[in-house]
Motif scaffolding. Sequence first.
Motif, PDB file in Angstrom:
ATOM      1  N   LEU A 118       0.861  -1.168   0.000  1.00 43.66           N
ATOM      2  CA  LEU A 118       0.000   0.000   0.000  1.00 43.66           C
ATOM      3  C   LEU A 118       0.905   1.228   0.000  1.00 43.66           C
ATOM      4  O   LEU A 118       1.865   1.302   0.769  1.00 43.66           O
ATOM      5  N   TRP A 119       0.573   2.184  -0.862  1.00 40.26           N
ATOM      6  CA  TRP A 119       1.332   3.433  -0.931  1.00 40.26           C
ATOM      7  C   TRP A 119       0.449   4.534  -0.381  1.00 40.26           C
ATOM      8  O   TRP A 119      -0.583   4.883  -0.950  1.00 40.26           O
ATOM      9  N   CYS A 120       0.842   5.073   0.785  1.00 38.82           N
ATOM     10  CA  CYS A 120       0.077   6.103   1.473  1.00 38.82           C
ATOM     11  C   CYS A 120       0.865   7.406   1.421  1.00 38.82           C
ATOM     12  O   CYS A 120       1.906   7.532   2.074  1.00 38.82           O
ATOM     13  N   ARG A 121       0.369   8.365   0.670  1.00 43.51           N
ATOM     14  CA  ARG A 121       1.082   9.634   0.521  1.00 43.51           C
ATOM     15  C   ARG A 121       0.839  10.573   1.699  1.00 43.51           C
ATOM     16  O   ARG A 121       1.627  11.479   1.947  1.00 43.51           O
ATOM     17  N   ASP A 122      -0.275  10.372   2.404  1.00 43.57           N
ATOM     18  CA  ASP A 122      -0.655  11.292   3.486  1.00 43.57           C
ATOM     19  C   ASP A 122       0.046  10.971   4.804  1.00 43.57           C
ATOM     20  O   ASP A 122      -0.588  10.909   5.861  1.00 43.57           O
ATOM     21  N   THR A 123       1.320  10.762   4.758  1.00 42.75           N
ATOM     22  CA  THR A 123       2.107  10.493   5.961  1.00 42.75           C
ATOM     23  C   THR A 123       3.325  11.408   5.941  1.00 42.75           C
ATOM     24  O   THR A 123       3.948  11.592   4.893  1.00 42.75           O
ATOM     25  N   SER A 124       3.646  11.968   7.085  1.00 42.06           N
ATOM     26  CA  SER A 124       4.761  12.907   7.144  1.00 42.06           C
ATOM     27  C   SER A 124       5.554  12.701   8.428  1.00 42.06           C
ATOM     28  O   SER A 124       5.164  11.920   9.308  1.00 42.06           O
ATOM     29  N   ILE A 125       6.669  13.378   8.517  1.00 39.58           N
ATOM     30  CA  ILE A 125       7.477  13.388   9.732  1.00 39.58           C
ATOM     31  C   ILE A 125       7.556  14.827  10.217  1.00 39.58           C
ATOM     32  O   ILE A 125       7.477  15.773   9.425  1.00 39.58           O
ATOM     33  N   VAL A 126       7.699  14.982  11.521  1.00 37.65           N
ATOM     34  CA  VAL A 126       7.607  16.307  12.118  1.00 37.65           C
ATOM     35  C   VAL A 126       8.704  16.482  13.162  1.00 37.65           C
ATOM     36  O   VAL A 126       9.176  15.506  13.756  1.00 37.65           O
ATOM     37  N   ASP A 127       9.089  17.703  13.381  1.00 37.91           N
ATOM     38  CA  ASP A 127       9.995  18.060  14.471  1.00 37.91           C
ATOM     39  C   ASP A 127       9.168  18.110  15.756  1.00 37.91           C
ATOM     40  O   ASP A 127       8.548  19.125  16.070  1.00 37.91           O
ATOM     41  N   ALA A 128       9.146  16.991  16.492  1.00 38.03           N
ATOM     42  CA  ALA A 128       8.293  16.911  17.680  1.00 38.03           C
ATOM     43  C   ALA A 128       8.707  17.928  18.737  1.00 38.03           C
ATOM     44  O   ALA A 128       7.853  18.518  19.413  1.00 38.03           O
ATOM     45  N   HIS A 129      10.002  18.144  18.904  1.00 37.94           N
ATOM     46  CA  HIS A 129      10.466  19.127  19.886  1.00 37.94           C
ATOM     47  C   HIS A 129      10.028  20.533  19.483  1.00 37.94           C
ATOM     48  O   HIS A 129       9.555  21.320  20.319  1.00 37.94           O
ATOM     49  N   GLY A 130      10.179  20.866  18.208  1.00 34.64           N
ATOM     50  CA  GLY A 130       9.743  22.171  17.734  1.00 34.64           C
ATOM     51  C   GLY A 130       8.247  22.357  17.896  1.00 34.64           C
ATOM     52  O   GLY A 130       7.774  23.456  18.221  1.00 34.64           O
ATOM     53  N   LEU A 131       7.489  21.282  17.663  1.00 32.97           N
ATOM     54  CA  LEU A 131       6.038  21.343  17.841  1.00 32.97           C
ATOM     55  C   LEU A 131       5.689  21.642  19.289  1.00 32.97           C
ATOM     56  O   LEU A 131       4.851  22.518  19.567  1.00 32.97           O
ATOM     57  N   MET A 132       6.316  20.953  20.227  1.00 31.52           N
ATOM     58  CA  MET A 132       6.002  21.189  21.639  1.00 31.52           C
ATOM     59  C   MET A 132       6.411  22.589  22.074  1.00 31.52           C
ATOM     60  O   MET A 132       5.699  23.235  22.853  1.00 31.52           O
ATOM     61  N   GLN A 133       7.519  23.080  21.565  1.00 30.79           N
ATOM     62  CA  GLN A 133       7.920  24.446  21.892  1.00 30.79           C
ATOM     63  C   GLN A 133       6.912  25.458  21.362  1.00 30.79           C
ATOM     64  O   GLN A 133       6.587  26.452  22.033  1.00 30.79           O
ATOM     65  N   ALA A 134       6.378  25.200  20.164  1.00 33.65           N
ATOM     66  CA  ALA A 134       5.384  26.108  19.595  1.00 33.65           C
ATOM     67  C   ALA A 134       4.099  26.085  20.415  1.00 33.65           C
ATOM     68  O   ALA A 134       3.495  27.137  20.677  1.00 33.65           O
ATOM     69  N   LEU A 135       3.651  24.894  20.826  1.00 32.01           N
ATOM     70  CA  LEU A 135       2.447  24.789  21.641  1.00 32.01           C
ATOM     71  C   LEU A 135       2.629  25.503  22.982  1.00 32.01           C
ATOM     72  O   LEU A 135       1.730  26.219  23.446  1.00 32.01           O
TER      73      LEU A 135
END
Length: 377
Positions: A140-157
């Motif tokens: 299965l080829w799923c294009r709707d998957t990504s990787i994120v900077d989890a630390h940057g996300l928590m700092q933004a929140l």
Amino acid sequence: MSAYRTDAVVIGGGVVGLAIARQLAQAGHETIVLERHAGIGRETSSRNSGVLHAGVYYQPGSLKAQFCAPGRAMLARYCADTGVEARFCGKLLLASNEDEAAALPALLTRAKANGVRDIALLEAAAARRLEPEIACVAALWCRDTSIVDAHGLMQALAGDLTAAGGAVALATEAAAIARDGDSLRLLTKEAGGAETELVAPIVINAAGHGAPALARRTAGLEARSQPRQWFAKGNYFAFTGHNPFSRLIYPTGAAATGVAAGLGVHATLDLGGQLRFGPDVEWTQSADDVLVDPARATLFEAAVRAWWPGLPDGALAPAWAGVRPKLHGPGAAAPDFRLDGPAQHGVGGLVNLFGVESPGLTACLAIAARVAAMANS
């Protein structure tokens, strides 16, 4: 002991707790986050694959399914708006044999029922055109998957929280919760031993591994509202050679069964292009058991060679481990998230979050919206 009164207290400074606190603060509630560590996100939120899932695996209608696809879309917009680094790399879910291939159509149907739109069934040759090094009989080829900077996300929140008038109290643990009229009273302990009390009409227990233990220290909760905690350790190994992959690669065996503590040893990328493999499942007795045993490299090599026969010998080095907050033990079917609000346990203003593991990172903003609504109901 004098008590500080506020509008809302969120216990746990991981990605889900911070997202909930941000939601409450931006709705006009003076909100305090209690985090027992000296920094935010030092447990499950920072010890995972950093993947924003599309929503392929989860039982339709479950909380995991309800939150995953909408949460991914919300988070994609949030990252674009705030500059948090994320990359849409997509993922291939590989069937290594005919039995696994036969399960792919059902997995595809489940994914579409969960709101995953950009996903397709591929024959082996088409999958290898995307990633020539893999071995499979279908994918299965799923294009709707990504990787994120989890630390940057928590700092933004956390930044959004403080901008809305909230605060994060580090090295501060919630020791006990009790009713106080129309509010809840929390006894808190700082790392140095000092004790204080907070009183608030809204209290959110998003303490991750500590959530069930805190429930046991909450006056008025029945036994059914104090679930047993299990710990499933996931180890990661880094690949020390040249990375041949540009997408995430997942086996489908574990996902197809529905009775697994994880999704199998997969290939994950960080935003710098570093290739890592994991996580496996190693049941343990403690959330603090995060050392990787180098001897497990042999198990990893066998798992990876099922779909990457060209893995060089000796190319895996221990990276890190994370511990998933589980509500089930070995061999049991994986349960859904538990969001226990007043309707479930009868304690007004209190919401307990139990077993929020993957896709908790992906779904954090969607979970936050639901929890805030529960707390205000």
